[in-house]
Design a protein around this motif. Structure first.
Motif, PDB file in Angstrom:
ATOM      1  N   ARG A  12       7.875 -10.378 -10.383  1.00 50.05           N
ATOM      2  CA  ARG A  12       6.887 -11.143  -9.631  1.00 50.05           C
ATOM      3  C   ARG A  12       7.063 -12.652  -9.786  1.00 50.05           C
ATOM      4  O   ARG A  12       6.165 -13.425  -9.468  1.00 50.05           O
ATOM      5  CB  ARG A  12       5.475 -10.727 -10.066  1.00 50.05           C
ATOM      6  CG  ARG A  12       5.115  -9.298  -9.670  1.00 50.05           C
ATOM      7  CD  ARG A  12       5.106  -9.131  -8.157  1.00 50.05           C
ATOM      8  NE  ARG A  12       4.868  -7.750  -7.747  1.00 50.05           N
ATOM      9  CZ  ARG A  12       5.822  -6.884  -7.424  1.00 50.05           C
ATOM     10  NH1 ARG A  12       7.106  -7.258  -7.483  1.00 50.05           N
ATOM     11  NH2 ARG A  12       5.534  -5.667  -7.055  1.00 50.05           N
ATOM     12  N   ASN A  61      10.086  -4.840  -9.085  1.00 49.05           N
ATOM     13  CA  ASN A  61       8.887  -4.987  -9.911  1.00 49.05           C
ATOM     14  C   ASN A  61       8.698  -6.410 -10.425  1.00 49.05           C
ATOM     15  O   ASN A  61       7.673  -6.707 -11.052  1.00 49.05           O
ATOM     16  CB  ASN A  61       8.949  -4.025 -11.103  1.00 49.05           C
ATOM     17  CG  ASN A  61       8.935  -2.572 -10.676  1.00 49.05           C
ATOM     18  OD1 ASN A  61       8.221  -2.214  -9.742  1.00 49.05           O
ATOM     19  ND2 ASN A  61       9.722  -1.744 -11.343  1.00 49.05           N
ATOM     20  N   GLU A 116       4.141 -17.800  -1.866  1.00 46.62           N
ATOM     21  CA  GLU A 116       2.817 -17.639  -2.451  1.00 46.62           C
ATOM     22  C   GLU A 116       1.938 -16.740  -1.586  1.00 46.62           C
ATOM     23  O   GLU A 116       0.881 -16.282  -2.032  1.00 46.62           O
ATOM     24  CB  GLU A 116       2.159 -19.007  -2.623  1.00 46.62           C
ATOM     25  CG  GLU A 116       2.860 -19.897  -3.643  1.00 46.62           C
ATOM     26  CD  GLU A 116       2.125 -21.198  -3.869  1.00 46.62           C
ATOM     27  OE1 GLU A 116       1.064 -21.384  -3.230  1.00 46.62           O
ATOM     28  OE2 GLU A 116       2.595 -22.020  -4.673  1.00 46.62           O
ATOM     29  N   ASN A 146       7.253 -12.107  -4.277  1.00 45.08           N
ATOM     30  CA  ASN A 146       6.459 -10.988  -3.793  1.00 45.08           C
ATOM     31  C   ASN A 146       7.346  -9.932  -3.162  1.00 45.08           C
ATOM     32  O   ASN A 146       8.374 -10.236  -2.541  1.00 45.08           O
ATOM     33  CB  ASN A 146       5.412 -11.471  -2.784  1.00 45.08           C
ATOM     34  CG  ASN A 146       4.213 -12.099  -3.474  1.00 45.08           C
ATOM     35  OD1 ASN A 146       3.507 -11.439  -4.230  1.00 45.08           O
ATOM     36  ND2 ASN A 146       3.992 -13.387  -3.243  1.00 45.08           N
ATOM     37  N   ASP A 164       0.852 -13.568  -0.421  1.00 44.02           N
ATOM     38  CA  ASP A 164       1.005 -12.181  -0.868  1.00 44.02           C
ATOM     39  C   ASP A 164       0.325 -11.181   0.072  1.00 44.02           C
ATOM     40  O   ASP A 164       0.080 -10.029  -0.306  1.00 44.02           O
ATOM     41  CB  ASP A 164       0.466 -12.002  -2.285  1.00 44.02           C
ATOM     42  CG  ASP A 164      -1.008 -12.365  -2.402  1.00 44.02           C
ATOM     43  OD1 ASP A 164      -1.611 -12.753  -1.380  1.00 44.02           O
ATOM     44  OD2 ASP A 164      -1.559 -12.267  -3.516  1.00 44.02           O
ATOM     45  N   THR A 165       0.037 -11.631   1.313  1.00 46.39           N
ATOM     46  CA  THR A 165      -0.532 -10.713   2.297  1.00 46.39           C
ATOM     47  C   THR A 165       0.454  -9.572   2.543  1.00 46.39           C
ATOM     48  O   THR A 165       1.630  -9.807   2.802  1.00 46.39           O
ATOM     49  CB  THR A 165      -0.807 -11.449   3.625  1.00 46.39           C
ATOM     50  OG1 THR A 165      -1.628 -12.590   3.373  1.00 46.39           O
ATOM     51  CG2 THR A 165      -1.499 -10.523   4.619  1.00 46.39           C
ATOM     52  N   ALA A 183       1.740  -7.773   0.433  1.00 50.36           N
ATOM     53  CA  ALA A 183       2.675  -7.617  -0.682  1.00 50.36           C
ATOM     54  C   ALA A 183       2.284  -6.447  -1.565  1.00 50.36           C
ATOM     55  O   ALA A 183       1.126  -6.001  -1.584  1.00 50.36           O
ATOM     56  CB  ALA A 183       2.724  -8.892  -1.510  1.00 50.36           C
ATOM     57  N   GLU A 184       3.273  -5.944  -2.289  1.00 47.44           N
ATOM     58  CA  GLU A 184       3.031  -4.902  -3.282  1.00 47.44           C
ATOM     59  C   GLU A 184       2.375  -5.552  -4.496  1.00 47.44           C
ATOM     60  O   GLU A 184       3.008  -6.326  -5.214  1.00 47.44           O
ATOM     61  CB  GLU A 184       4.349  -4.245  -3.697  1.00 47.44           C
ATOM     62  CG  GLU A 184       4.993  -3.413  -2.634  1.00 47.44           C
ATOM     63  CD  GLU A 184       4.178  -2.178  -2.323  1.00 47.44           C
ATOM     64  OE1 GLU A 184       3.939  -1.377  -3.242  1.00 47.44           O
ATOM     65  OE2 GLU A 184       3.771  -2.015  -1.161  1.00 47.44           O
ATOM     66  N   HIS A 185       1.129  -5.271  -4.685  1.00 46.72           N
ATOM     67  CA  HIS A 185       0.433  -5.848  -5.825  1.00 46.72           C
ATOM     68  C   HIS A 185       0.650  -4.983  -7.047  1.00 46.72           C
ATOM     69  O   HIS A 185       0.505  -3.762  -6.992  1.00 46.72           O
ATOM     70  CB  HIS A 185      -1.067  -5.978  -5.540  1.00 46.72           C
ATOM     71  CG  HIS A 185      -1.384  -6.996  -4.486  1.00 46.72           C
ATOM     72  ND1 HIS A 185      -1.273  -8.346  -4.706  1.00 46.72           N
ATOM     73  CD2 HIS A 185      -1.794  -6.858  -3.195  1.00 46.72           C
ATOM     74  CE1 HIS A 185      -1.607  -9.005  -3.603  1.00 46.72           C
ATOM     75  NE2 HIS A 185      -1.923  -8.122  -2.676  1.00 46.72           N
ATOM     76  N   THR A 186       1.022  -5.632  -8.132  1.00 49.74           N
ATOM     77  CA  THR A 186       1.081  -4.919  -9.398  1.00 49.74           C
ATOM     78  C   THR A 186      -0.344  -4.782  -9.890  1.00 49.74           C
ATOM     79  O   THR A 186      -1.003  -5.780 -10.222  1.00 49.74           O
ATOM     80  CB  THR A 186       1.912  -5.693 -10.431  1.00 49.74           C
ATOM     81  OG1 THR A 186       3.217  -5.916  -9.899  1.00 49.74           O
ATOM     82  CG2 THR A 186       2.004  -4.909 -11.727  1.00 49.74           C
ATOM     83  N   PRO A 187      -0.880  -3.570  -9.877  1.00 55.81           N
ATOM     84  CA  PRO A 187      -2.293  -3.418 -10.221  1.00 55.81           C
ATOM     85  C   PRO A 187      -2.591  -3.885 -11.635  1.00 55.81           C
ATOM     86  O   PRO A 187      -1.776  -3.712 -12.542  1.00 55.81           O
ATOM     87  CB  PRO A 187      -2.538  -1.900 -10.071  1.00 55.81           C
ATOM     88  CG  PRO A 187      -1.191  -1.283 -10.174  1.00 55.81           C
ATOM     89  CD  PRO A 187      -0.219  -2.281  -9.632  1.00 55.81           C
ATOM     90  N   GLU A 188      -3.717  -4.517 -11.773  1.00 57.01           N
ATOM     91  CA  GLU A 188      -4.156  -4.935 -13.099  1.00 57.01           C
ATOM     92  C   GLU A 188      -4.549  -3.691 -13.886  1.00 57.01           C
ATOM     93  O   GLU A 188      -5.586  -3.080 -13.628  1.00 57.01           O
ATOM     94  CB  GLU A 188      -5.344  -5.895 -12.986  1.00 57.01           C
ATOM     95  CG  GLU A 188      -5.002  -7.253 -12.390  1.00 57.01           C
ATOM     96  CD  GLU A 188      -4.226  -8.123 -13.364  1.00 57.01           C
ATOM     97  OE1 GLU A 188      -4.350  -7.879 -14.582  1.00 57.01           O
ATOM     98  OE2 GLU A 188      -3.508  -9.019 -12.907  1.00 57.01           O
TER      99      GLU A 188
END
Length: 629
Positions: free
Chosen positions: A88, A86, A194, A102, A196-197, A199-204
């Motif tokens: 980043r 988790n 850098e 990422n 982040d294609t 990548a696990e995005h931490t949702p806003e």
């Protein structure tokens, strides 16, 4: 993890192999550790170039050390290895810059690279903790990794990696690593990049999800009927204290409760685990720097005992409580009640029974796991024989002590409650014994350690060379006589005096500047704090005593009197509790053995939570349900 009974297992600290950059991997078989080589807790802490890496010789310690040596950066402290997934960012040591990190799921089209961290979820061999390794080499159909705390066996044939994991690439370029049922599930890999294609995005998260909401249970025909089982001693004591079957002392609040979202709960869990680790790191740091320890106001005669308590590996922490303010503006911790916290029964039992009584189906009880977590903490402790629960004669402490006694007995121990100290005395061997002449060896207390220190301060002022408790023989032992005897193991241990003392807060801010869960705190009132508003707190205090809130215009917003006004103060950035309905609401999270165990709320019409502040029920809703409320 390979058992220490494996024929090739090695002793703790044995070199298992050497990875890139000369980074050594060591055996982490704690059961085989030699007390001569590792005499205390501090000796298990790993430093490299003066930078804290973690505990010897855990997987997280190796990963952080490998990255520092080979890449020049490290990641933040985590409670469990799987939590790394988790993160980043990593911190470049030389420049103190944050670099992007990422995460890519197992099966991602973004393939792993040498130097990536490989993360396992909790489960399988890594039950509760997860695991982290470093990918050292990419092969056509496999990867090679280096790691620590997977087993205690030397790497084969002097090779520079610990093992290989089979890999396969799918038709869409998806990269898969084999996960056996034994070893658990691989979450994926972490790359410092850098890009982040994939990548696990931490949702806003919607800011609203971090607010606390007031809710109301429907009136029920059983509202006025008794709902706590007074045949159970702790519930009977609670009913006597509250003068009825209620959760809040305010009659008109009977149907009111508070809600948080699942997203908010996840953040509370993460913050609790990470902050506990940060407070422990700060505690060790203070003990290594006498100039800092002097700001805590402890009697000099007790300092060796505090250090001994920290060094003694048998002195585990059973439970503690964090106090938070949580709003859409952020989550901030006020302090850590690591010594003698309260409200366990309200959160671990009463709020759940209240919801059952009102047939409340919406959401889930935020404290439903607290009791079982306490039971597990006692099972994992080194306590033996009879555990004595010591409490004052305060009625609130009756149900608090009885609730803990139930947890201790559920864990399989014999437990005896001691109310006050009048039933204790010395036997012919100068041991403190109960009214059945059973010596006290293991003690859990509701008393604050500071109460014992006050008695010690009185002894110091009355004598130039006051004896410590081991040398005292009185017909009636005092609290200090009990808690300071070397043969009595006390929960919570004496070292909790340090993280519970507000003097730890400036240390934390120095060690972790601008951390999102911390508030700027200093021993003196800086111009920055004056400009933005501040809270003045005595370094030792209970129940909000002697706290003063001052805004940026130097207006006093709230103040509470108390008995700690003569103690030294710290000054903390003003971050008021949110007012939800008619009350200011504080979130409390509880730990068991240092890990998150449950949540509750305390409320007050004042901005300062005190001894008489009510507990009310806290429930957790799914995000969509919470947002639509």
């Amino acid at each position: 993890m390979v058992s220490s009974k494996h024929p090739n297992s090695t002793k703790f600290g044995t070199l298992l192999g050497v990875a890139q950059g000369g980074v050594c991997s060591y055996s982490s078989d704690y059961d085989s550790a030699d007390e001569k080589d590792y005499p205390n807790r501090t000796s298990y802490r790993s430093y490299f170039d003066g930078i804290y890496m973690g505990y010897k010789w855990q997987c997280v310690e190796f990963a952080r050390r490998w990255l520092y040596v080979n890449r020049g950066y490290i990641f933040n402290d985590v409670s469990m290895a799987y939590e790394i997934f988790n993160l980043r960012s990593v911190r470049e040591i030389k420049s103190n810059r944050l670099l992007p990190l990422n995460a890519f799921r197992n099966g991602s089209t973004q393939h792993p690279e040498p130097g990536a961290m490989l993360i396992w979820d909790e489960g399988g061999e890594f039950e509760h903790t997860g695991h982290v390794a470093i990918i050292s080499e990419i092969l056509p159909n496999a990867i090679r990794i280096v790691e620590q705390n997977m087993d205690f066996v030397p790497w084969q044939n002097g090779r520079n990696y610990s093992r290989e994991i089979s890999a396969r690439i799918g038709a869409q370029g998806d990269y898969w690593l084999q996960c056996s049922s034994k070893s658990g599930r691989i979450l994926g890999w972490m790359l410092q990049t850098e890009d982040d294609t994939e990548a696990e995005h931490t949702p806003e998260a919607t800011p609203h999800l971090f607010n606390v909401q007031l809710a109301h249970a429907k009136a029920h025909e059983r509202d006025t009927k008794p709902w706590l089982n007074i045949a159970n001693h702790d519930e009977a004591a609670y009913v006597d204290m509250m003068k009825g079957h209620v959760l809040s002392s305010v009659v008109e609040d009977f149907h009111d409760y508070y809600e948080i979202s699942e997203t908010a709960l996840e953040q509370l869990e993460t913050a609790t685990d990470e902050l506990h680790g940060m407070f422990m790191h700060a505690t060790d740091y203070v003990l290594q720097h006498p100039e800092l320890l002097s700001t805590f106001g402890f009697p000099d005669v007790i300092l060796p005992r505090i250090k001994q308590s920290w060094d003694n590996r048998l002195n585990q922490l059973i439970t503690s409580r964090f106090d938070f303010a949580m709003t859409e503006k952020g989550l901030k911790v006020y302090e850590y009640n690591c010594d003698s916290a309260s409200c366990y029964m309200e959160v671990g039992k009463i709020q759940g029974k209240w919801a059952e009584h009102l047939d409340l189906k919406r959401g889930k009880d935020a404290g439903e796991s607290l009791f079982e977590s306490l039971v597990d903490a006692w099972k994992a402790s080194d306590a033996k024989g009879i555990i004595h629960v010591l409490q004052d004669t305060d009625p609130e402490e009756d149900y608090h002590a009885l609730f803990m006694q139930e947890a201790i007995e559920t864990a399989g121990f014999t437990c005896k409650r001691v109310i006050g100290l009048h039933d204790l005395h010395y036997n012919e061997n100068n041991e403190i014994v109960d009214d059945d002449n059973v010596p006290l060896r293991w003690v859990w207390k509701t008393w604050a350690w500071e109460t014992a220190l006050e008695q010690l301060r009185e002894d110091v002022s009355a004598s130039e060379c006051p004896p410590l408790a081991d040398d005292i023989i009185n017909t009636q032992p005092k609290l200090a006589d009990v808690l300071l005897r070397k043969e009595i193991m006390v929960y919570e241990p004496m070292w909790t005096l340090i993280p519970s003392n507000k003097a730890i807060l400036p240390v934390l801010w120095t060690l972790f500047p601008n951390h999102p869960w911390l508030l700027e705190t200093d021993h003196s009132l800086s111009e920055t704090l004056k400009k933005n508003g501040y809270v003045a707190k005595p370094i030792v205090g209970r129940c909000g005593a002697n706290i003063r809130l001052v805004d940026k215009n130097n207006k006093v917003l709230a103040t509470k009197e108390g008995a700690f006004g003569e103690r030294d103060y710290v000054y903390q950035q003003l971050w008021p509790l949110p007012k939800v309905g008619k009350y200011y609401v504080q979130i409390c999270t509880f730990t068991a053995a240092g890990n998150y165990a449950g949540s509750g709320v305390r409320v007050d019409a004042s901005m300062i939570i005190g001894k008489d502040s009510d507990c009310m029920a806290l429930r957790v809703q799914q995000d969509d349900e919470f947002a639509s409320a």
